[in-house]
Design a protein around this motif. Sequence first.
Motif, PDB file in Angstrom:
ATOM      1  N   ASP A  89       8.541 -11.335 -16.698  1.00 45.51           N
ATOM      2  CA  ASP A  89       8.126 -10.590 -15.509  1.00 45.51           C
ATOM      3  C   ASP A  89       8.754 -11.210 -14.272  1.00 45.51           C
ATOM      4  O   ASP A  89       9.568 -12.127 -14.365  1.00 45.51           O
ATOM      5  N   GLU A  90       8.382 -10.700 -13.099  1.00 45.89           N
ATOM      6  CA  GLU A  90       9.010 -11.140 -11.862  1.00 45.89           C
ATOM      7  C   GLU A  90       8.601 -12.545 -11.435  1.00 45.89           C
ATOM      8  O   GLU A  90       9.185 -13.114 -10.514  1.00 45.89           O
ATOM      9  N   THR A  91       7.613 -13.135 -12.116  1.00 48.04           N
ATOM     10  CA  THR A  91       7.244 -14.525 -11.820  1.00 48.04           C
ATOM     11  C   THR A  91       8.178 -15.521 -12.500  1.00 48.04           C
ATOM     12  O   THR A  91       8.048 -16.726 -12.285  1.00 48.04           O
ATOM     13  N   PHE A 115      11.305  -7.347 -20.559  1.00 45.61           N
ATOM     14  CA  PHE A 115      10.949  -7.557 -19.153  1.00 45.61           C
ATOM     15  C   PHE A 115       9.923  -6.514 -18.745  1.00 45.61           C
ATOM     16  O   PHE A 115      10.192  -5.311 -18.755  1.00 45.61           O
ATOM     17  N   PRO A 117       7.673  -6.212 -15.581  1.00 48.38           N
ATOM     18  CA  PRO A 117       7.151  -6.662 -14.285  1.00 48.38           C
ATOM     19  C   PRO A 117       5.881  -5.930 -13.909  1.00 48.38           C
ATOM     20  O   PRO A 117       5.641  -4.790 -14.321  1.00 48.38           O
ATOM     21  N   GLN A 118       5.068  -6.607 -13.102  1.00 49.42           N
ATOM     22  CA  GLN A 118       3.851  -5.985 -12.603  1.00 49.42           C
ATOM     23  C   GLN A 118       4.179  -4.978 -11.511  1.00 49.42           C
ATOM     24  O   GLN A 118       3.516  -3.953 -11.380  1.00 49.42           O
ATOM     25  N   PRO A 121       9.713  -1.646 -11.444  1.00 46.90           N
ATOM     26  CA  PRO A 121      11.018  -2.227 -11.780  1.00 46.90           C
ATOM     27  C   PRO A 121      12.098  -1.715 -10.826  1.00 46.90           C
ATOM     28  O   PRO A 121      12.066  -0.565 -10.398  1.00 46.90           O
ATOM     29  N   THR A 125      12.684  -6.283  -7.558  1.00 48.33           N
ATOM     30  CA  THR A 125      11.849  -6.964  -8.544  1.00 48.33           C
ATOM     31  C   THR A 125      12.691  -7.879  -9.426  1.00 48.33           C
ATOM     32  O   THR A 125      12.302  -9.017  -9.726  1.00 48.33           O
ATOM     33  N   ALA A 129      12.598 -12.019  -9.930  1.00 48.00           N
ATOM     34  CA  ALA A 129      12.552 -12.710 -11.219  1.00 48.00           C
ATOM     35  C   ALA A 129      13.639 -13.782 -11.289  1.00 48.00           C
ATOM     36  O   ALA A 129      13.378 -14.919 -11.707  1.00 48.00           O
TER      37      ALA A 129
END
Length: 253
Positions: A89-91, A115, A117-118, A121, A125, A129
Amino acid sequence: MSRRKVGKSLNIAGDTHTHTLACGHAFSTLGENIAAAGARGHRFLCYTEHGPAMVKGMNPWFFQNQRRSVPRVVDGIVVLLGCEANILDETGAMDLSQELLGQLDWVIASLHDTFRPQAEPGPQTIARAWKAVAQNPYVDCIGHLGNPRMACDYETVVRYFKEGDKIVELNCSSHKVRPGSDATCRQIAALCKAYGVPMVLSSDAHFYTDVGEVEWGLNLVRDLEIPEELILNLNYDRFCAELKRRRDIDLPR
């Protein structure tokens, strides 16, 4: 830095991104890949199987067992035991623990369909990441950044990789399996040259005949007149010095 250009006769000293039939979508054994590396006159081979978020990806025990099972040198080829970890994800979260990533020889971080992401996308984003991944001390190399399906502001993320001391892979299979990668990889290589970001040329081999097949990348760096010193795996001693600096690993000379 010396401005020596990549000559016509040069080739890589080792392939930094290879897969085996263990992952479920490649078709050769580790032994076959090692033999192919030897046939090409290589000094080393990176074994970088997919992490567990990938369909049929390897579980943590597989990576833990590599060191107990695979010798450092096989038939004269130095074997680096690593992984291609999935960014989730983006973290910048990965599908392998920080502890395990720290135990490996070589870690590639890549974006695949795993992948999730919250946020919505998109390029911003994806750039977030990559910024997080650039800050991960256990990531050595950025995998197939030029995939147009995961496009972003490449100049911004190359600056992140410069600040985060990462190596950018020029994936020499992308132009065949990821349509549109020719243009994006050229842009990324030019940016890495401009910002002094080190690179490696890799095959991303899924069959033994592709191990070390990087002529597409060599042509690219010749065309862009990238200094030889920026392509780390053109020279075995240079690659050894980089592994020593990053992970305090002493490879056989």
